[in-house]
Design a protein around this motif. Structure first.
Motif, PDB file in Angstrom:
ATOM      1  N   ALA A  35       0.743  -1.247  -0.004  1.00 23.60           N
ATOM      2  CA  ALA A  35       0.060  -0.044  -0.157  1.00 23.60           C
ATOM      3  C   ALA A  35       0.943   1.172   0.149  1.00 23.60           C
ATOM      4  O   ALA A  35       0.467   2.190  -0.250  1.00 23.60           O
ATOM      5  N   MET A  36       2.098   1.020   0.611  1.00 26.83           N
ATOM      6  CA  MET A  36       2.807   2.273   0.617  1.00 26.83           C
ATOM      7  C   MET A  36       3.649   2.664  -0.824  1.00 26.83           C
ATOM      8  O   MET A  36       3.781   3.776  -1.144  1.00 26.83           O
ATOM      9  N   ALA A  37       4.092   1.543  -1.413  1.00 24.42           N
ATOM     10  CA  ALA A  37       4.838   1.710  -2.549  1.00 24.42           C
ATOM     11  C   ALA A  37       4.084   2.449  -3.646  1.00 24.42           C
ATOM     12  O   ALA A  37       5.070   3.303  -4.239  1.00 24.42           O
ATOM     13  N   PRO A  38       3.054   2.259  -4.236  1.00 25.34           N
ATOM     14  CA  PRO A  38       2.443   2.900  -5.213  1.00 25.34           C
ATOM     15  C   PRO A  38       2.368   4.561  -5.006  1.00 25.34           C
ATOM     16  O   PRO A  38       2.601   5.389  -5.898  1.00 25.34           O
ATOM     17  N   MET A  39       2.151   4.820  -3.620  1.00 26.92           N
ATOM     18  CA  MET A  39       2.042   6.395  -3.455  1.00 26.92           C
ATOM     19  C   MET A  39       3.477   6.716  -3.236  1.00 26.92           C
ATOM     20  O   MET A  39       3.798   8.155  -3.824  1.00 26.92           O
ATOM     21  N   ALA A  40       4.442   6.218  -2.737  1.00 24.70           N
ATOM     22  CA  ALA A  40       5.873   6.654  -2.694  1.00 24.70           C
ATOM     23  C   ALA A  40       6.384   6.790  -4.135  1.00 24.70           C
ATOM     24  O   ALA A  40       7.096   7.868  -4.277  1.00 24.70           O
ATOM     25  N   ILE A  41       5.949   5.797  -5.157  1.00 24.16           N
ATOM     26  CA  ILE A  41       6.695   5.912  -6.348  1.00 24.16           C
ATOM     27  C   ILE A  41       5.988   7.195  -6.941  1.00 24.16           C
ATOM     28  O   ILE A  41       6.746   8.149  -7.687  1.00 24.16           O
ATOM     29  N   VAL A  42       4.865   7.395  -6.880  1.00 21.25           N
ATOM     30  CA  VAL A  42       4.098   8.940  -7.292  1.00 21.25           C
ATOM     31  C   VAL A  42       4.936  10.030  -6.770  1.00 21.25           C
ATOM     32  O   VAL A  42       5.250  10.856  -7.599  1.00 21.25           O
ATOM     33  N   LEU A  43       4.947   9.986  -5.430  1.00 21.55           N
ATOM     34  CA  LEU A  43       5.748  10.960  -4.676  1.00 21.55           C
ATOM     35  C   LEU A  43       7.245  11.500  -5.213  1.00 21.55           C
ATOM     36  O   LEU A  43       7.690  12.567  -5.415  1.00 21.55           O
ATOM     37  N   LEU A  44       7.985  10.391  -5.438  1.00 23.73           N
ATOM     38  CA  LEU A  44       9.070  10.608  -5.979  1.00 23.73           C
ATOM     39  C   LEU A  44       9.293  10.991  -7.400  1.00 23.73           C
ATOM     40  O   LEU A  44      10.177  12.124  -7.475  1.00 23.73           O
ATOM     41  N   GLY A 157      -7.946  -3.945   5.226  1.00 23.79           N
ATOM     42  CA  GLY A 157      -8.555  -2.500   4.804  1.00 23.79           C
ATOM     43  C   GLY A 157      -7.676  -1.316   5.505  1.00 23.79           C
ATOM     44  O   GLY A 157      -7.500  -0.432   4.889  1.00 23.79           O
ATOM     45  N   THR A 158      -7.097  -1.889   6.730  1.00 20.45           N
ATOM     46  CA  THR A 158      -6.445  -0.612   7.282  1.00 20.45           C
ATOM     47  C   THR A 158      -5.055  -0.549   6.498  1.00 20.45           C
ATOM     48  O   THR A 158      -4.361   0.428   6.551  1.00 20.45           O
ATOM     49  N   LEU A 159      -4.509  -1.315   5.932  1.00 21.10           N
ATOM     50  CA  LEU A 159      -3.222  -1.290   5.259  1.00 21.10           C
ATOM     51  C   LEU A 159      -3.440  -0.227   4.072  1.00 21.10           C
ATOM     52  O   LEU A 159      -2.375   0.618   3.891  1.00 21.10           O
ATOM     53  N   PHE A 160      -4.560  -0.189   3.643  1.00 21.79           N
ATOM     54  CA  PHE A 160      -4.796   0.818   2.510  1.00 21.79           C
ATOM     55  C   PHE A 160      -5.260   2.143   2.863  1.00 21.79           C
ATOM     56  O   PHE A 160      -5.503   2.959   1.881  1.00 21.79           O
ATOM     57  N   VAL A 161      -5.256   2.215   4.100  1.00 21.36           N
ATOM     58  CA  VAL A 161      -5.626   3.838   4.671  1.00 21.36           C
ATOM     59  C   VAL A 161      -4.274   4.111   5.119  1.00 21.36           C
ATOM     60  O   VAL A 161      -3.687   5.180   4.804  1.00 21.36           O
ATOM     61  N   ALA A 162      -3.488   3.183   6.003  1.00 20.77           N
ATOM     62  CA  ALA A 162      -2.347   3.385   6.603  1.00 20.77           C
ATOM     63  C   ALA A 162      -1.107   3.710   5.727  1.00 20.77           C
ATOM     64  O   ALA A 162      -0.538   4.676   5.815  1.00 20.77           O
ATOM     65  N   GLY A 163      -1.304   2.673   4.666  1.00 19.56           N
ATOM     66  CA  GLY A 163       0.036   2.481   3.732  1.00 19.56           C
ATOM     67  C   GLY A 163       0.366   4.099   3.232  1.00 19.56           C
ATOM     68  O   GLY A 163       1.221   4.687   3.399  1.00 19.56           O
ATOM     69  N   PRO A 164      -0.790   4.518   2.470  1.00 20.86           N
ATOM     70  CA  PRO A 164      -0.633   5.958   1.705  1.00 20.86           C
ATOM     71  C   PRO A 164      -0.359   6.882   2.610  1.00 20.86           C
ATOM     72  O   PRO A 164       0.435   8.041   2.428  1.00 20.86           O
ATOM     73  N   LEU A 165      -1.004   6.883   3.879  1.00 28.83           N
ATOM     74  CA  LEU A 165      -0.518   7.986   4.866  1.00 28.83           C
ATOM     75  C   LEU A 165       0.795   8.113   5.281  1.00 28.83           C
ATOM     76  O   LEU A 165       1.345   9.217   5.503  1.00 28.83           O
ATOM     77  N   ILE A 166       1.265   6.872   5.520  1.00 29.79           N
ATOM     78  CA  ILE A 166       2.679   6.803   6.157  1.00 29.79           C
ATOM     79  C   ILE A 166       3.634   7.390   4.999  1.00 29.79           C
ATOM     80  O   ILE A 166       4.593   7.895   5.360  1.00 29.79           O
TER      81      ILE A 166
END
Length: 418
Positions: A35-44, A157-166
């Motif tokens: 859940a974190m990687a897709p957001m981190a890639i976009v932000l990078l 479900g908590t992963l896909f809320v917490a992951g992008p936020l982290i």
């Protein structure tokens, strides 16, 4: 549905069973990078001087799709070589690619970034399929396994809320490279916790007979409707995420883009707790059909295009029934899968949901300018899932009782010596 007189399995009993808390927590931590990687890639990528949002979105989608599409192959490898020999190198390769992406920075060559993201996605460790194959080995009764599956599903479900936020917090506070480093570290840590546990190290898939050894789950007439239905459910969730962004733009409330999915997955967590805490009547496939119908009905109120805060509140209700559908899908699949094909069956279920989510996101993006159509997409997709399940009722193991599941474990039991 009404509760029967059978005594439900308390979560304290499930979590108190040896290895269960460790396996569940380790898997959740190890899957948080998904859940974190897709957001981190976009932000990078978007932090570059000429950051390209379209390219960033394409790479993010590539990571998700390559991870989903590689599930059947990884499941086949699990069945042949065991969890440690497959997931350990996969976790290391995944983390290495993510760290290389952080080291190259946002101005690296697009071809290099694409290759790193593709390999990282292909090598996401199959922790989810592995965990579900382990439940029969660490939990003695079908009721305990059902409760564990519901708890596992609800917590996802908590992963896909917490992951992008982290990922967003780390990127804003310390830079996008830090978010990628944390993604790699969490993936390695969670995988190590799971793969060093005795049940994971000793697990072996049930040996198929000669007839079933090379039979794909796709050739199973009972499983195909489950794959189709779960794809439609995933489509609804993907479309919901885009609808949330559309609502945020329409009402000029940027927070809605996170609030609506957060509300949905909060409902999912609560629904998972409620479903696993009680014993419900009827066969597994009837619970599956009832859950899918309730999931569909819960989307109907959003078609009237309510206001932002009403929409946020309404998103809880379909979320409540998501764990019922997913857990019942897995329990039904467990009664239908042939010996030795359980890891592959779980992998196809994961793939179906992941591809459906990606397709729903893409379709929602294409229809983002049409408010009514975008709001109706989740309900329409859910209705397709109900139709697929209803038309295949006779093939969905009607004789299997909901509270018994499969009496034969899908893997070898854990040896008594630790």
């Amino acid at each position: 549905m009404t509760v029967t007189d059978r005594t439900p399995t308390p979560y304290s009993e499930v979590l108190g069973s040896r290895h269960v808390a460790r396996l569940l927590l380790g898997t959740l931590v190890g899957r948080l990078p998904n859940a974190m990687a897709p957001m981190a890639i976009v932000l990078l990528i978007t932090t570059a001087a000429h950051g390209r949002l379209a390219f960033a979105g394409a790479l993010s989608a590539l990571y998700v799709l390559s991870s989903a599409l590689s599930q059947p192959l990884k499941a086949k490898l699990l069945a042949h070589y065991g969890q440690t020999r497959v997931s350990s190198p996969a976790a290391c390769i995944n983390a290495g690619c993510v760290l290389a992406l952080a080291a190259t920075g946002p101005d690296a060559q697009p071809a290099l970034m694409t290759a790193l993201v593709a390999v990282a996605g292909l090598c996401t460790p199959p922790l989810e399929a592995g965990l579900r194959a382990l439940w029969p080995a660490v939990l003695a009764t079908p009721e305990q396994r059902r409760a564990a599956l519901a708890l596992d599903t609800g917590a996802q479900g908590t992963l896909f809320v917490a992951g992008p936020l982290i990922a967003a917090y780390l990127a804003s506070a310390y830079g996008p490279s830090c978010a990628l480093i944390a993604t790699a570290a969490l993936g390695i840590a969670g995988s190590a916790v799971v793969l060093s546990a005795p049940p994971s190290r000793t697990w072996r898939a049930e040996t198929p007979n000669a007839t079933d050894a090379h039979r794909s789950p796709l050739r199973n007439a009972g499983l195909r409707p489950l794959f189709l239905a779960l794809s439609a459910i995933g489509f609804a969730v993907g479309a919901m995420n885009v609808w949330a962004v559309t609502m945020a733009d329409a009402h000029n409330v940027a927070l809605l883009a996170g609030l609506i999915p957060g509300s949905f997955f909060a409902g999912s967590f609560l629904g998972g707790l409620a479903y696993g805490r009680r014993t419900w009547p009827g066969t597994v496939n009837r619970q599956l059909l009832a859950g899918a119908a309730a999931f569909t009905a819960a989307w109907l109120p959003v078609i009237v295009l309510p206001g932002p805060y009403t929409s946020t509140a309404l998103a809880v209700f379909p979320g409540l029934f998501l764990p019922v559908v997913i857990a019942s899908c897995y329990l039904t699949a467990d009664t239908l899968a042939l010996p030795g094909t359980h890891p592959a069956t779980y992998a196809w279920l994961i793939l179906s949901y992941g591809v459906g989510t990606s397709a729903g996101t893409a379709a929602g993006g294409l229809l983002a300018g049409h408010a009514l159509t975008g709001a109706a997409l989740p309900g329409l997709a859910s209705a397709a899932a109900v139709a697929a399940l209803a038309s295949a009722r006779s093939r969905l193991s009607p004789a299997a009782p909901a509270n018994h599941g499969r009496t034969t474990p899908s893997c070898n039991p854990v040896p008594s010596e630790r």
